[in-house]
Design a protein around this motif. Structure first.
Motif, PDB file in Angstrom:
ATOM      1  N   MET A 155       0.715  -1.230   0.172  1.00  0.00           N
ATOM      2  CA  MET A 155       0.086  -0.094  -0.002  1.00  0.00           C
ATOM      3  C   MET A 155       0.974   1.303   0.066  1.00  0.00           C
ATOM      4  O   MET A 155       1.689   1.296   0.645  1.00  0.00           O
ATOM      5  CB  MET A 155      -0.879  -0.020   1.271  1.00  0.00           C
ATOM      6  N   GLY A 156       0.525   2.256  -0.897  1.00  0.00           N
ATOM      7  CA  GLY A 156       1.546   3.480  -0.852  1.00  0.00           C
ATOM      8  C   GLY A 156       0.705   4.192   0.098  1.00  0.00           C
ATOM      9  O   GLY A 156       0.261   4.156   1.341  1.00  0.00           O
ATOM     10  N   LYS A 157       1.168   5.786   0.137  1.00  0.00           N
ATOM     11  CA  LYS A 157       1.073   6.627   1.060  1.00  0.00           C
ATOM     12  C   LYS A 157      -0.326   7.732   0.597  1.00  0.00           C
ATOM     13  O   LYS A 157      -0.679   7.779  -0.406  1.00  0.00           O
ATOM     14  CB  LYS A 157       2.117   7.690   1.262  1.00  0.00           C
ATOM     15  N   LEU A 158      -0.892   7.908   1.845  1.00  0.00           N
ATOM     16  CA  LEU A 158      -1.986   8.613   1.562  1.00  0.00           C
ATOM     17  C   LEU A 158      -1.862  10.244   2.497  1.00  0.00           C
ATOM     18  O   LEU A 158      -1.526  10.075   3.496  1.00  0.00           O
ATOM     19  CB  LEU A 158      -3.329   8.012   2.282  1.00  0.00           C
ATOM     20  N   THR A 159      -1.828  11.188   1.696  1.00  0.00           N
ATOM     21  CA  THR A 159      -1.625  12.577   2.219  1.00  0.00           C
ATOM     22  C   THR A 159      -2.947  13.381   2.209  1.00  0.00           C
ATOM     23  O   THR A 159      -3.398  13.525   1.251  1.00  0.00           O
ATOM     24  CB  THR A 159      -0.309  13.154   1.565  1.00  0.00           C
ATOM     25  N   PHE A 160      -3.103  14.070   3.097  1.00  0.00           N
ATOM     26  CA  PHE A 160      -4.351  15.013   3.151  1.00  0.00           C
ATOM     27  C   PHE A 160      -3.694  16.514   3.458  1.00  0.00           C
ATOM     28  O   PHE A 160      -3.140  16.594   4.245  1.00  0.00           O
ATOM     29  CB  PHE A 160      -5.283  14.522   4.341  1.00  0.00           C
ATOM     30  N   ILE A 161      -4.368  17.214   2.447  1.00  0.00           N
ATOM     31  CA  ILE A 161      -3.638  18.777   2.670  1.00  0.00           C
ATOM     32  C   ILE A 161      -4.864  19.534   2.492  1.00  0.00           C
ATOM     33  O   ILE A 161      -5.557  19.720   1.555  1.00  0.00           O
ATOM     34  CB  ILE A 161      -2.687  18.955   1.387  1.00  0.00           C
ATOM     35  N   VAL A 166     -11.459   6.102  -1.626  1.00  0.00           N
ATOM     36  CA  VAL A 166     -10.011   6.291  -1.228  1.00  0.00           C
ATOM     37  C   VAL A 166      -9.346   5.489  -0.689  1.00  0.00           C
ATOM     38  O   VAL A 166      -7.962   5.383  -1.115  1.00  0.00           O
ATOM     39  CB  VAL A 166     -10.300   7.735  -0.070  1.00  0.00           C
ATOM     40  N   GLU A 167      -9.872   4.382   0.024  1.00  0.00           N
ATOM     41  CA  GLU A 167      -9.071   3.349   0.592  1.00  0.00           C
ATOM     42  C   GLU A 167      -8.597   2.569  -0.745  1.00  0.00           C
ATOM     43  O   GLU A 167      -7.599   1.815  -0.701  1.00  0.00           O
ATOM     44  CB  GLU A 167     -10.023   2.508   1.171  1.00  0.00           C
ATOM     45  N   GLN A 168      -9.439   2.075  -1.725  1.00  0.00           N
ATOM     46  CA  GLN A 168      -8.969   1.628  -2.885  1.00  0.00           C
ATOM     47  C   GLN A 168      -7.965   2.335  -3.663  1.00  0.00           C
ATOM     48  O   GLN A 168      -7.065   1.523  -4.268  1.00  0.00           O
ATOM     49  CB  GLN A 168     -10.179   1.260  -3.644  1.00  0.00           C
ATOM     50  N   ILE A 169      -8.148   3.709  -3.871  1.00  0.00           N
ATOM     51  CA  ILE A 169      -7.221   4.243  -4.670  1.00  0.00           C
ATOM     52  C   ILE A 169      -5.886   4.316  -3.779  1.00  0.00           C
ATOM     53  O   ILE A 169      -4.728   4.131  -4.383  1.00  0.00           O
ATOM     54  CB  ILE A 169      -7.479   5.805  -4.901  1.00  0.00           C
ATOM     55  N   HIS A 170      -5.845   4.092  -2.501  1.00  0.00           N
ATOM     56  CA  HIS A 170      -4.810   4.095  -1.685  1.00  0.00           C
ATOM     57  C   HIS A 170      -3.925   2.821  -1.861  1.00  0.00           C
ATOM     58  O   HIS A 170      -2.556   2.961  -1.778  1.00  0.00           O
ATOM     59  CB  HIS A 170      -5.384   4.563  -0.254  1.00  0.00           C
ATOM     60  N   SER A 171      -4.882   1.977  -1.965  1.00  0.00           N
ATOM     61  CA  SER A 171      -3.969   0.540  -1.989  1.00  0.00           C
ATOM     62  C   SER A 171      -3.491   0.092  -3.506  1.00  0.00           C
ATOM     63  O   SER A 171      -2.578  -0.708  -3.476  1.00  0.00           O
ATOM     64  CB  SER A 171      -5.290  -0.505  -1.765  1.00  0.00           C
ATOM     65  N   ILE A 172      -3.900   1.192  -4.459  1.00  0.00           N
ATOM     66  CA  ILE A 172      -3.348   0.980  -5.777  1.00  0.00           C
ATOM     67  C   ILE A 172      -2.432   1.751  -5.855  1.00  0.00           C
ATOM     68  O   ILE A 172      -1.141   1.460  -6.542  1.00  0.00           O
ATOM     69  CB  ILE A 172      -4.500   1.281  -6.751  1.00  0.00           C
TER      70      ILE A 172
END
Length: 194
Positions: free
Chosen positions: A1-7, A125-131
């Protein structure tokens, strides 16, 4: 799983430019693909100018742009493993979703309509985060303003608050932009103590 950043940040605080620069640098280092999910809708001249300015800002990079004003899940088929994805922005998407029409009424007027849309968005969001190698979500900070007397504006603010909290909870990094400067509230999953 990649990174997830909220700005998040106020209007013209530099959040989009910071997000773009962050992803361009990371993608360039590994020759990754840049994907821009744009939720803006050109409803007036000012919004058209802002959209055009954002397109110009990205013109020198090889961004794949997906125009997706509602139904974020429809972008999933376009996201490839290890993409560097920017979604700009949550607040625009929320306004678009609240005023989608169903059976002659807007979602904001229909019980549980937004709950279903929010649940679907968070799952996406979880799915994109996993890809993706890195998924960055940009949102406007509108909760610093005085409370509105208008019921629909109050509902919008309530949803922004709920979604911001949920997304920050899911994120590896949470950044607030102020005057073009990033303020980290969460870095690589750790809350930053002040």
């Amino acid at each position: 799983m990649g990174k997830l950043t909220f700005i998040s940040g106020g209007v013209r605080s530099g959040k989009s430019a910071f997000a773009e620069k962050l992803l361009v640098e990371e993608a360039t280092a590994v020759q990754g693909r840049l994907v821009y999910i744009a939720s803006g809708r050109a409803t007036d001249q000012e919004m058209r100018q802002r959209i055009d300015r954002h397109k110009l800002d990205r013109a020198t990079q090889s961004w794949t742009t997906i125009e997706q004003q509602t139904n974020l899940h429809e972008t999933l088929s376009s996201i490839q493993p290890n993409d560097f994805v920017l979604w700009d922005c949550l607040t625009t998407w929320l306004a678009n979703e609240l005023y989608t029409e169903q059976d002659g009424q807007f979602c904001i007027q229909i019980e549980n309509c937004m709950e279903q849309k929010a649940k679907k968005m968070l799952e996406t969001v979880e799915q994109i985060h996993s890809i993706a190698a890195h998924f960055v979500i940009v949102s406007n900070e509108v909760l610093d303003e005085p409370a509105s007397i208008y019921e629909e504006t109050q509902k919008y603010s309530e949803w922004i608050g709920k979604l911001h909290q949920q997304l920050v909870g899911m994120s590896d990094n949470a950044i607030e932009m102020d005057y073009g400067l990033p303020q980290y509230w969460k870095r690589e999953g750790q809350v930053v103590v002040r």
